[in-house]
Each structure stands twice: as structure tokens, then as C-alpha cells.
Design a protein around this motif. Structure first.
Motif, PDB file in Angstrom:
ATOM      1  N   GLY A  35       0.807  -1.221   0.000  1.00 42.45           N
ATOM      2  CA  GLY A  35       0.000   0.000   0.000  1.00 42.45           C
ATOM      3  C   GLY A  35       0.840   1.272   0.000  1.00 42.45           C
ATOM      4  N   GLU A  36       2.005   1.230  -0.619  1.00 42.07           N
ATOM      5  CA  GLU A  36       2.937   2.377  -0.630  1.00 42.07           C
ATOM      6  C   GLU A  36       2.196   3.677  -0.926  1.00 42.07           C
ATOM      7  N   SER A  37       2.417   4.675  -0.075  1.00 43.13           N
ATOM      8  CA  SER A  37       1.769   5.971  -0.284  1.00 43.13           C
ATOM      9  C   SER A  37       2.776   7.105  -0.386  1.00 43.13           C
ATOM     10  N   GLY A  38       4.044   6.821  -0.176  1.00 40.63           N
ATOM     11  CA  GLY A  38       5.066   7.859  -0.248  1.00 40.63           C
ATOM     12  C   GLY A  38       5.616   8.019  -1.650  1.00 40.63           C
ATOM     13  N   PRO A  39       6.583   8.930  -1.820  1.00 44.88           N
ATOM     14  CA  PRO A  39       7.185   9.155  -3.135  1.00 44.88           C
ATOM     15  C   PRO A  39       7.773   7.857  -3.685  1.00 44.88           C
ATOM     16  N   SER A  40       7.319   7.475  -4.862  1.00 45.71           N
ATOM     17  CA  SER A  40       7.767   6.230  -5.477  1.00 45.71           C
ATOM     18  C   SER A  40       7.384   6.235  -6.942  1.00 45.71           C
ATOM     19  N   LEU A  96       7.054  -2.879 -11.434  1.00 47.76           N
ATOM     20  CA  LEU A  96       7.935  -2.827 -10.278  1.00 47.76           C
ATOM     21  C   LEU A  96       7.645  -1.524  -9.561  1.00 47.76           C
ATOM     22  N   CYS A  97       7.691  -1.548  -8.252  1.00 47.74           N
ATOM     23  CA  CYS A  97       7.529  -0.329  -7.471  1.00 47.74           C
ATOM     24  C   CYS A  97       8.858  -0.049  -6.781  1.00 47.74           C
ATOM     25  N   ILE A  98       9.377   1.160  -6.976  1.00 50.55           N
ATOM     26  CA  ILE A  98      10.630   1.563  -6.341  1.00 50.55           C
ATOM     27  C   ILE A  98      10.402   2.875  -5.607  1.00 50.55           C
ATOM     28  N   ARG A  99      10.804   2.908  -4.356  1.00 46.12           N
ATOM     29  CA  ARG A  99      10.637   4.110  -3.540  1.00 46.12           C
ATOM     30  C   ARG A  99      11.679   5.153  -3.915  1.00 46.12           C
ATOM     31  N   ALA A 100      11.268   6.395  -3.891  1.00 42.90           N
ATOM     32  CA  ALA A 100      12.175   7.524  -4.100  1.00 42.90           C
ATOM     33  C   ALA A 100      12.495   8.133  -2.737  1.00 42.90           C
ATOM     34  N   PRO A 101      13.683   8.715  -2.578  1.00 39.10           N
ATOM     35  CA  PRO A 101      14.027   9.341  -1.305  1.00 39.10           C
ATOM     36  C   PRO A 101      13.107  10.511  -0.952  1.00 39.10           C
ATOM     37  N   GLY A 102      12.461  11.087  -1.960  1.00 43.70           N
ATOM     38  CA  GLY A 102      11.549  12.198  -1.751  1.00 43.70           C
ATOM     39  C   GLY A 102      10.975  12.618  -3.087  1.00 43.70           C
ATOM     40  N   LEU A 108      16.138   6.861 -13.671  1.00 43.52           N
ATOM     41  CA  LEU A 108      15.816   5.446 -13.556  1.00 43.52           C
ATOM     42  C   LEU A 108      16.429   4.667 -14.713  1.00 43.52           C
ATOM     43  N   SER A 109      16.840   3.448 -14.438  1.00 39.93           N
ATOM     44  CA  SER A 109      17.236   2.516 -15.493  1.00 39.93           C
ATOM     45  C   SER A 109      16.514   1.201 -15.251  1.00 39.93           C
ATOM     46  N   LEU A 110      16.217   0.496 -16.328  1.00 39.74           N
ATOM     47  CA  LEU A 110      15.509  -0.770 -16.257  1.00 39.74           C
ATOM     48  C   LEU A 110      16.285  -1.811 -17.053  1.00 39.74           C
ATOM     49  N   ALA A 148      12.729  11.114 -14.426  1.00 44.27           N
ATOM     50  CA  ALA A 148      11.292  11.097 -14.187  1.00 44.27           C
ATOM     51  C   ALA A 148      11.044  11.873 -12.896  1.00 44.27           C
ATOM     52  N   VAL A 149       9.868  12.453 -12.783  1.00 43.41           N
ATOM     53  CA  VAL A 149       9.536  13.268 -11.618  1.00 43.41           C
ATOM     54  C   VAL A 149       8.582  12.503 -10.708  1.00 43.41           C
ATOM     55  N   ALA A 150       9.021  12.287  -9.467  1.00 41.58           N
ATOM     56  CA  ALA A 150       8.185  11.623  -8.458  1.00 41.58           C
ATOM     57  C   ALA A 150       7.364  12.671  -7.731  1.00 41.58           C
ATOM     58  N   GLY A 151       6.108  12.361  -7.532  1.00 42.47           N
ATOM     59  CA  GLY A 151       5.247  13.227  -6.739  1.00 42.47           C
ATOM     60  C   GLY A 151       5.315  12.814  -5.275  1.00 42.47           C
ATOM     61  N   ASN A 152       4.330  13.240  -4.494  1.00 41.46           N
ATOM     62  CA  ASN A 152       4.279  12.890  -3.072  1.00 41.46           C
ATOM     63  C   ASN A 152       3.810  11.463  -2.826  1.00 41.46           C
ATOM     64  N   GLY A 153       3.270  10.824  -3.864  1.00 38.59           N
ATOM     65  CA  GLY A 153       2.805   9.439  -3.764  1.00 38.59           C
ATOM     66  C   GLY A 153       3.329   8.651  -4.946  1.00 38.59           C
ATOM     67  N   PRO A 154       2.800   7.452  -5.161  1.00 39.68           N
ATOM     68  CA  PRO A 154       3.238   6.638  -6.293  1.00 39.68           C
ATOM     69  C   PRO A 154       2.992   7.345  -7.633  1.00 39.68           C
TER      70      PRO A 154
END
Length: 174
Positions: A35-40, A96-102, A108-110, A148-154
Motif C-alpha cells: 500500500g505504498e503511499s510515499g514518493p515512489s 515494479l515499485c521503487i521508492r524515491a528518497p523524496g 531510472l534505469s531498467l 522522471a519526476v516523483a510526486g508525493n505518492g506513487p
């Protein structure tokens, strides 16, 4: 040919080959929680050649100096690095889900490690970046293709995997 070898001489230590048997800071920090809700980033891989092996996504600082840098160097200097590896599912979307530090801009590379040997095989494996370039030449890609730009959530990101096409280029399947 020398340029192509130089590109992939950079990649095995960083983006492809180095997956230690014990978790590193990058692996532990990268995995999304239920249920990840943080930057990711929710990375969807498209254009796969087949459903074998593993998929690996890595997160780097969004600058050319640190992009695809050795993970040990990044971690030891306090810079962001994350890695997530999964077996390629036999059916359905490959995500794949990867968390961002913020929140903010990250690179990103795949990698589609088709034989699952944890080493980049130039003639077998596939690579991709969020900018989905039409093709890659014999030099290290610029972070402009990988950010890529991470928001406050996924944040959803779709990456088209490219495979070797000819002697000096990688491109999507036709």
C-alpha cells in the motif's frame, strides 16, 4: 565498436551485474511497502522480448555524473541509490515499485536480465529508460533520457525495453 564496449564497461558494475547476495542499503530502501503511499515510481515495462529472467529497476540522482555510477560509490558518499529486482511474471503487466528518497526528479534505469544471471549480456538482455528514446547508440545515455519526476505518492512511469539491433544500437522490438 570501442565506444560500444566503453558504454557497457560502465554498465555491468552499476546498472546490471552487481546484485549482492545480501541486501544492500539500495535494495532495502528501494522496495515499496504494501500500500505504498510515499514518493515512489510504479514502473511498467513494455515491449518485452519474452517472459524469462528478472527485471531490475534502479534509481539514481538525476545528473549525468551520478547516473549509472557504481552503487557502492553513491551509497558511501551519501547519495541516493535504490534497486528493486523481481522475477518476470509469466502473464499480466510487468510492474515494479521503487521508492524515491523524496518528491522530485530522479533518474531510472531498467534491465531485462533474460537469463537471470545477474550480468548484462550485450546480445541477450534488454534495457530501458523513462524517456523511451527511439534507440541507443554506443555511448552512455544522458540523464535527459532517464529522468522522471516523483510526486508525493506513487507516480506511474512506462518504460519500453530495448534490445540489441545490429552491431552498435539498441532499439525496441518491431
Amino acid at each position: 565498436m570501442k565506444k560500444l564496449v566503453a558504454l557497457f564497461a560502465l554498465l555491468p558494475v552499476t546498472a546490471f551485474a552487481h546484485v549482492p547476495s545480501s541486501p544492500t542499503l539500495g535494495m532495502a530502501e528501494g522496495r515499496c511497502r504494501a500500500g505504498e503511499s510515499g514518493p515512489s515510481f510504479i514502473v511498467t515495462a513494455t515491449g518485452l522480448k519474452d517472459r524469462g529472467g528478472t527485471m531490475k529497476v534502479e534509481l539514481y540522482p538525476a545528473n549525468d555524473r551520478d547516473f549509472l555510477q557504481d552503487d557502492n560509490i553513491l551509497i558511501n558518499t551519501g547519495k541516493a541509490f535504490r534497486r528493486v529486482v523481481i522475477d518476470v511474471p509469466s502473464t499480466g503487466p510487468v510492474q515494479l515499485c521503487i521508492r524515491a528518497p523524496g518528491p522530485g526528479t530522479w533518474a531510472l534505469s531498467l534491465l531485462h536480465d533474460r537469463d537471470g544471471n545477474r550480468k548484462f549480456s550485450l546480445s541477450i538482455d534488454g534495457v530501458g529508460f523513462p524517456g523511451n528514446p527511439a534507440s541507443l547508440g554506443p555511448s552512455k545515455p544522458k540523464v535527459a533520457f532517464a529522468h522522471a519526476v516523483a510526486g508525493n505518492g506513487p507516480t506511474p512511469v512506462t518504460i519500453r525495453v530495448m534490445y540489441r539491433r545490429g552491431l552498435f544500437t539498441f532499439g525496441p522490438l518491431k
